[in-house]
Design a protein around this motif. Sequence first.
Motif, PDB file in Angstrom:
ATOM      1  N   GLU A   1       5.661  -0.724   1.703  1.00  0.00           N
ATOM      2  CA  GLU A   1       4.991   0.521   1.341  1.00  0.00           C
ATOM      3  C   GLU A   1       5.393   0.941  -0.065  1.00  0.00           C
TER       4      GLU A   1
ATOM      5  N   PRO B   1      -3.900  -3.455  13.173  1.00  0.00           N
ATOM      6  CA  PRO B   1      -2.852  -2.820  13.982  1.00  0.00           C
ATOM      7  C   PRO B   1      -1.510  -3.548  13.851  1.00  0.00           C
ATOM      8  N   GLU B   2      -0.437  -2.780  13.952  1.00  0.00           N
ATOM      9  CA  GLU B   2       0.897  -3.383  13.982  1.00  0.00           C
ATOM     10  C   GLU B   2       1.141  -4.024  15.352  1.00  0.00           C
TER      11      GLU B   2
ATOM     12  N   SER C   1       0.839  -1.199   0.000  1.00  0.00           N
ATOM     13  CA  SER C   1       0.000   0.000   0.000  1.00  0.00           C
ATOM     14  C   SER C   1       0.872   1.246   0.000  1.00  0.00           C
TER      15      SER C   1
ATOM     16  N   THR D   1      -2.980   0.218   8.872  1.00  0.00           N
ATOM     17  CA  THR D   1      -2.938   0.149  10.340  1.00  0.00           C
ATOM     18  C   THR D   1      -4.274   0.524  10.978  1.00  0.00           C
ATOM     19  N   SER D   2      -5.119   1.261  10.253  1.00  0.00           N
ATOM     20  CA  SER D   2      -6.444   1.590  10.797  1.00  0.00           C
ATOM     21  C   SER D   2      -7.339   0.357  10.853  1.00  0.00           C
ATOM     22  N   LYS D   3      -7.027  -0.626  10.007  1.00  0.00           N
ATOM     23  CA  LYS D   3      -7.805  -1.872   9.974  1.00  0.00           C
ATOM     24  C   LYS D   3      -7.082  -3.019  10.687  1.00  0.00           C
TER      25      LYS D   3
ATOM     26  N   ARG E   1      -0.372   3.894   1.304  1.00  0.00           N
ATOM     27  CA  ARG E   1      -0.902   4.614   2.471  1.00  0.00           C
ATOM     28  C   ARG E   1      -0.954   3.651   3.653  1.00  0.00           C
ATOM     29  N   LYS E   2       0.142   3.570   4.352  1.00  0.00           N
ATOM     30  CA  LYS E   2       0.250   2.613   5.458  1.00  0.00           C
ATOM     31  C   LYS E   2      -0.798   2.865   6.531  1.00  0.00           C
ATOM     32  N   GLU E   3      -1.179   4.134   6.714  1.00  0.00           N
ATOM     33  CA  GLU E   3      -2.167   4.452   7.751  1.00  0.00           C
ATOM     34  C   GLU E   3      -3.516   3.790   7.467  1.00  0.00           C
ATOM     35  N   GLU E   4      -3.817   3.562   6.173  1.00  0.00           N
ATOM     36  CA  GLU E   4      -5.055   2.863   5.816  1.00  0.00           C
ATOM     37  C   GLU E   4      -5.005   1.414   6.304  1.00  0.00           C
TER      38      GLU E   4
END
Length: 203
Positions: free
Chosen positions: A107, A95-96, A84, A91-93, A86-89
């Motif tokens: 990424e 979690p690390e 991806s 981690t929002s689903k 957009r890594k934040e997309e």
Amino acid sequence: MAARKILVIDDSRVIRNMVRDMLPPGNIEVLEAPDGIKGLEIIQNEHPWMILLDFLLPRMSGYEVYERLQQSRDLSCIPLLLMSGRKEEVTSKIPEPFEEKYFAFIEKPFEQKELLAGIKLSLELAKAKDRMLPVVSIASDVNVAAASVEVDAETLAKIAQLEEKLKSASALDDRLKALERNVATQTKQIGQLVAFIKQKFKG
């Protein structure tokens, strides 16, 4: 030996072609899917050896494909590399750390060495997950494990060779840059010496 099928699920043809070009040479068949629904269909029909999955996809998202994979013991053991820009997309689903979910992540945009490292990690995580799952059939598990070890060892060896080539190329590039700096320094010093000599003759 049958070709190892690597499925690349990404809506960008550029990314799919780039991944194909970056993969190590050998007995590999690259399958492609432009969206999640087509990707899941290929997974169920072909049972690929490895999956490279974009997280943001049309029709069915990469996250939905990931969830479907987790619902099947067999499919959840396929080495998985999520991609991806957009890594934040992600981690929002999910979690690390991703390693605890037994998949690797890279990424976008990525280089060949990053892709190879991700593939290597996804193989190791899939093997670790397989060891954690309960044995369903001893005979079938022994056969599958033996085949996996053979395939993984060969592929990891090729990945290691490519990584060494990339390191060698990087080291050569560093030496060339150092040589260029030395030449530039010497050229400057010669210029200063010539200017000094000319000044002396004028005097």
